[in-house]
Write an enzyme that holds these catalytic residues in place. Structure first.
Site, PDB file in Angstrom:
ATOM      1  CE  LYS A 151       0.685   1.254   4.414  1.00 26.69           C
ATOM      2  NZ  LYS A 151       1.623   2.374   4.835  1.00 26.69           N
ATOM      3  CG  HIS A 187      11.270  -6.367   6.399  1.00 32.23           C
ATOM      4  ND1 HIS A 187      11.812  -7.284   5.493  1.00 32.23           N
ATOM      5  CD2 HIS A 187      12.243  -6.220   7.261  1.00 32.23           C
ATOM      6  CE1 HIS A 187      12.908  -7.528   6.007  1.00 32.23           C
ATOM      7  NE2 HIS A 187      13.157  -6.632   6.998  1.00 32.23           N
ATOM      8  N   GLY A 188       9.864  -2.851   6.898  1.00 31.97           N
ATOM      9  CA  GLY A 188      10.107  -1.723   7.377  1.00 31.97           C
ATOM     10  C   GLY A 188      10.310  -0.396   6.554  1.00 31.97           C
ATOM     11  CG  LEU A 240       6.361  -0.003   0.779  1.00 35.27           C
ATOM     12  CD1 LEU A 240       7.219  -0.673  -0.320  1.00 35.27           C
ATOM     13  CD2 LEU A 240       5.464   1.254   0.110  1.00 35.27           C
ATOM     14  N   GLY A 297       3.990  -6.486   6.185  1.00 36.66           N
ATOM     15  CA  GLY A 297       3.660  -7.490   6.942  1.00 36.66           C
ATOM     16  C   GLY A 297       2.030  -7.495   7.212  1.00 36.66           C
ATOM     17  CG  ASP A 327      -0.769   0.232   8.022  1.00 41.33           C
ATOM     18  OD1 ASP A 327       0.418   0.297   7.726  1.00 41.33           O
ATOM     19  OD2 ASP A 327      -1.491   1.294   8.096  1.00 41.33           O
TER      20      ASP A 327
HETATM   21  C1  LIG Z   1       2.105   4.695   9.472  1.00 38.38           C
HETATM   22  C2  LIG Z   1       1.163   3.660   8.890  1.00 38.38           C
HETATM   23  O1  LIG Z   1       1.591   2.577   8.175  1.00 38.38           O
HETATM   24  C3  LIG Z   1       0.189   4.521   7.725  1.00 38.38           C
HETATM   25  O2  LIG Z   1      -0.663   3.615   7.269  1.00 38.38           O
HETATM   26  C4  LIG Z   1       0.045   3.159  10.171  1.00 38.38           C
HETATM   27  O3  LIG Z   1      -0.330   4.385  10.656  1.00 38.38           O
HETATM   28  C5  LIG Z   1       0.974   2.265  11.056  1.00 38.38           C
HETATM   29  O4  LIG Z   1       0.316   1.045  10.912  1.00 38.38           O
HETATM   30  P1  LIG Z   1       1.162  -0.308  11.592  1.00 38.38           P
HETATM   31  O5  LIG Z   1       2.331  -0.411  11.125  1.00 38.38           O
HETATM   32  O6  LIG Z   1       0.277  -1.612  11.373  1.00 38.38           O
HETATM   33  O7  LIG Z   1       1.118   0.023  13.087  1.00 38.38           O
HETATM   34  P2  LIG Z   1       0.888  -1.040  14.348  1.00 38.38           P
HETATM   35  O8  LIG Z   1       1.656  -2.152  13.988  1.00 38.38           O
HETATM   36  O9  LIG Z   1      -0.757  -1.045  14.659  1.00 38.38           O
HETATM   37  O10 LIG Z   1       1.581   0.049  15.657  1.00 38.38           O
HETATM   38  C6  LIG Z   1       2.836   0.130  15.776  1.00 38.38           C
HETATM   39  C7  LIG Z   1       3.142   1.036  16.672  1.00 38.38           C
HETATM   40  O11 LIG Z   1       2.833   2.438  15.866  1.00 38.38           O
HETATM   41  C8  LIG Z   1       2.218   3.253  16.954  1.00 38.38           C
HETATM   42  N1  LIG Z   1       0.972   3.813  16.132  1.00 38.38           N
HETATM   43  C9  LIG Z   1       0.758   3.127  15.098  1.00 38.38           C
HETATM   44  C10 LIG Z   1      -0.670   3.420  14.619  1.00 38.38           C
HETATM   45  C11 LIG Z   1      -1.171   4.633  14.883  1.00 38.38           C
HETATM   46  N2  LIG Z   1      -2.647   4.918  14.271  1.00 38.38           N
HETATM   47  N3  LIG Z   1      -0.644   5.393  16.064  1.00 38.38           N
HETATM   48  C12 LIG Z   1       0.405   5.108  16.467  1.00 38.38           C
HETATM   49  O12 LIG Z   1       0.795   5.663  17.331  1.00 38.38           O
HETATM   50  C13 LIG Z   1       2.157   2.805  17.988  1.00 38.38           C
HETATM   51  O13 LIG Z   1       3.387   3.038  18.692  1.00 38.38           O
HETATM   52  C14 LIG Z   1       2.113   1.310  17.695  1.00 38.38           C
HETATM   53  O14 LIG Z   1       2.418   0.584  18.896  1.00 38.38           O
HETATM   54  N1  LIG Z   2       4.816 -11.251   7.254  1.00 36.62           N
HETATM   55  C1  LIG Z   2       5.556 -10.067   7.610  1.00 36.62           C
HETATM   56  N2  LIG Z   2       6.303  -9.489   6.868  1.00 36.62           N
HETATM   57  C2  LIG Z   2       7.378  -8.545   6.767  1.00 36.62           C
HETATM   58  N3  LIG Z   2       7.418  -8.240   8.150  1.00 36.62           N
HETATM   59  C3  LIG Z   2       7.038  -8.766   9.022  1.00 36.62           C
HETATM   60  C4  LIG Z   2       6.065  -9.668   8.866  1.00 36.62           C
HETATM   61  N4  LIG Z   2       5.561 -10.208  10.201  1.00 36.62           N
HETATM   62  C5  LIG Z   2       6.234  -9.543  11.106  1.00 36.62           C
HETATM   63  N5  LIG Z   2       7.171  -8.629  10.404  1.00 36.62           N
HETATM   64  C6  LIG Z   2       7.763  -7.520  11.187  1.00 36.62           C
HETATM   65  O1  LIG Z   2       7.147  -6.348  11.240  1.00 36.62           O
HETATM   66  C7  LIG Z   2       7.791  -5.372  10.828  1.00 36.62           C
HETATM   67  C8  LIG Z   2       6.965  -4.259  10.074  1.00 36.62           C
HETATM   68  O2  LIG Z   2       6.281  -5.119   9.136  1.00 36.62           O
HETATM   69  P1  LIG Z   2       5.631  -4.088   7.808  1.00 36.62           P
HETATM   70  O3  LIG Z   2       6.281  -4.518   6.761  1.00 36.62           O
HETATM   71  O4  LIG Z   2       4.231  -4.525   7.898  1.00 36.62           O
HETATM   72  O5  LIG Z   2       5.766  -2.741   8.209  1.00 36.62           O
HETATM   73  P2  LIG Z   2       6.316  -1.632   7.330  1.00 36.62           P
HETATM   74  O6  LIG Z   2       6.709  -2.072   6.050  1.00 36.62           O
HETATM   75  O7  LIG Z   2       7.080  -0.728   7.916  1.00 36.62           O
HETATM   76  O8  LIG Z   2       4.795  -0.919   6.821  1.00 36.62           O
HETATM   77  P3  LIG Z   2       4.047   0.182   7.494  1.00 36.62           P
HETATM   78  O9  LIG Z   2       5.296   1.084   8.023  1.00 36.62           O
HETATM   79  O10 LIG Z   2       3.319   0.742   6.259  1.00 36.62           O
HETATM   80  O11 LIG Z   2       3.287  -0.493   8.507  1.00 36.62           O
HETATM   81  C9  LIG Z   2       8.877  -6.104   9.950  1.00 36.62           C
HETATM   82  O12 LIG Z   2      10.002  -5.053  10.058  1.00 36.62           O
HETATM   83  C10 LIG Z   2       9.188  -7.338  10.535  1.00 36.62           C
HETATM   84  O13 LIG Z   2      10.105  -7.434  11.600  1.00 36.62           O
END
Ligand SMILES: C[C@](O)(CO)[C@H](O)COP(=O)(O)OP(=O)(O)OC[C@H]1O[C@@H](n2ccc(N)nc2=O)[C@H](O)[C@@H]1O
Ligand SMILES: Nc1ncnc2c1ncn2[C@@H]1O[C@H](COP(=O)(O)OP(=O)(O)OP(=O)(O)O)[C@@H](O)[C@H]1O
Length: 278
Positions: free
Chosen positions: A8, A92-93, A96, A99, A133
């Site tokens: 996304k 990841h990270g 996008l 996970g 997300d």
């Molecule tokens: C940045 C975005 O990816 C934009 O779409 C989302 O808001 C984050 O979604 P996400 O990665 O699924 O976040 P989560 O895994 O639920 O939360 C990770 C951490 O991000 C912070 N968090 C997340 C979502 C939100 N609305 N407020 C927050 O403050 C919180 O500290 C939470 O513990």
């Molecule tokens: N199936 C998975 N794919 C990728 N990362 C995963 C998965 N399961 C757990 N993780 C852990 O969760 C962390 C965040 O994953 P994810 O890829 O959803 O975040 P992101 O790419 O930062 O996306 P966003 O910031 O938009 O939430 C990764 O760094 C990894 O350590």
């Protein structure tokens, strides 16, 4: 069953306020990238199994796919066992939702394979428990998201757009970005404001905290905005991916080539189309 779990982008991401539960209320227009997806292979098995090919992605109970399986089983009381193989293509990270998408499409596939015992509303609640997300990936390809990320609404039509994604070798911690949001300050000379597009504004309130820590992302944004081929450029989610909306899809290789030469030769890149109205 083979399932594609797309990435996304956040076309807009407004952070409204910090909540008592430590999360933040947001308003975001999110859009899928159908051409950039992980792949899940889910099969009935004698015993549960999970494998993932990507370094840096956990293969234990902390993987969001395994968490989704466990929550689904707790919800349904099902005793079925599943073998799930995850092929990662979404970095990841990266901002996008890689996970998160894997978790959503695992939930949806298990529900379908089990005869749909869980209603959509309840599936959304389970998705919300997996991550902010995750609910988006159970809804439409383009949606207005609010609350913590669990509230989905229909949004005005957004055109499918040609984009280039650029990601440096480091990732960004989502919790860290939100934690730093309130007190973060702007780097002079960097454009943070919204960029007007025919259908709405491109803006990301998490740029301020993330750019304060990763100046190269701010400089990459300014480099993109100076390119004639680029209509707008912004960070997705909490980063580290920056994306540029192109004038034409034909310009993708020129922009990527320039970025590798002039910004960072180790950048990961992807070009393609967002979901939306063709
Ligand atoms: C940045 C975005 O990816 C934009 O779409 C989302 O808001 C984050 O979604 P996400 O990665 O699924 O976040 P989560 O895994 O639920 O939360 C990770 C951490 O991000 C912070 N968090 C997340 C979502 C939100 N609305 N407020 C927050 O403050 C919180 O500290 C939470 O513990
Ligand atoms: N199936 C998975 N794919 C990728 N990362 C995963 C998965 N399961 C757990 N993780 C852990 O969760 C962390 C965040 O994953 P994810 O890829 O959803 O975040 P992101 O790419 O930062 O996306 P966003 O910031 O938009 O939430 C990764 O760094 C990894 O350590």
């Amino acid at each position: 069953m083979i399932v594609e779990a797309p990435a996304k982008l956040n076309l807009s991401l407004r952070v409204l306020r910090r909540r008592g539960d430590g999360f933040h209320d947001i308003e975001s227009i999110m859009v899928r990238l159908p051409g950039l997806h992980d792949e899940l292979e889910i099969q009935a098995a004698e015993n549960d199994g999970f494998s993932c090919d990507a370094p840096g992605v956990p293969t234990d109970g902390s993987n969001l796919v395994v968490k989704a399986l466990n929550l689904f089983r707790r919800e349904t009381g099902s005793t079925d066992s599943w073998n799930i193989r995850l092929t990662k293509r979404v970095p990841h990270g990266a901002g996008l939702g890689g996970g998160s998408s894997d978790a959503a499409f695992t939930l949806q596939a298990l529900n379908e394979l089990s005869g749909n015992p869980v209603e959509n509303e309840r599936l959304l609640e389970i998705a919300g428990a997996l991550g902010s997300d995750v609910p988006f990936f159970l809804g439409e390809e383009v949606a207005k998201v609010s609350g913590r990320g669990e509230k989905l609404a229909v949004c005005e039509p957004v055109p499918a757009m040609p984009v280039v994604l650029l990601k440096p070798s480091f990732g960004v911690s989502t919790p860290g970005a939100y934690k730093a949001w309130k007190d973060s300050t702007e780097i002079p000379g960097i454009a943070y404001g919204s960029q007007a597009m025919p259908w709405g504004d491109l803006v990301n309130d998490l740029e301020r905290p993330v750019f304060a820590k990763h100046r190269m992302l701010a400089e990459m944004k300014m480099w993109l905005l100076e390119r004639p081929e680029v209509n707008a450029a912004i960070m997705s989610g909490s980063g580290s991916t920056m994306f540029a909306v192109l004038e034409s899809p034909d310009d993708a290789s020129t922009v990527v080539g320039g970025a590798l030469r002039e910004v960072d030769p180790t950048l990961w890149s992807w070009s393609g189309w967002t979901a939306g109205v063709r």
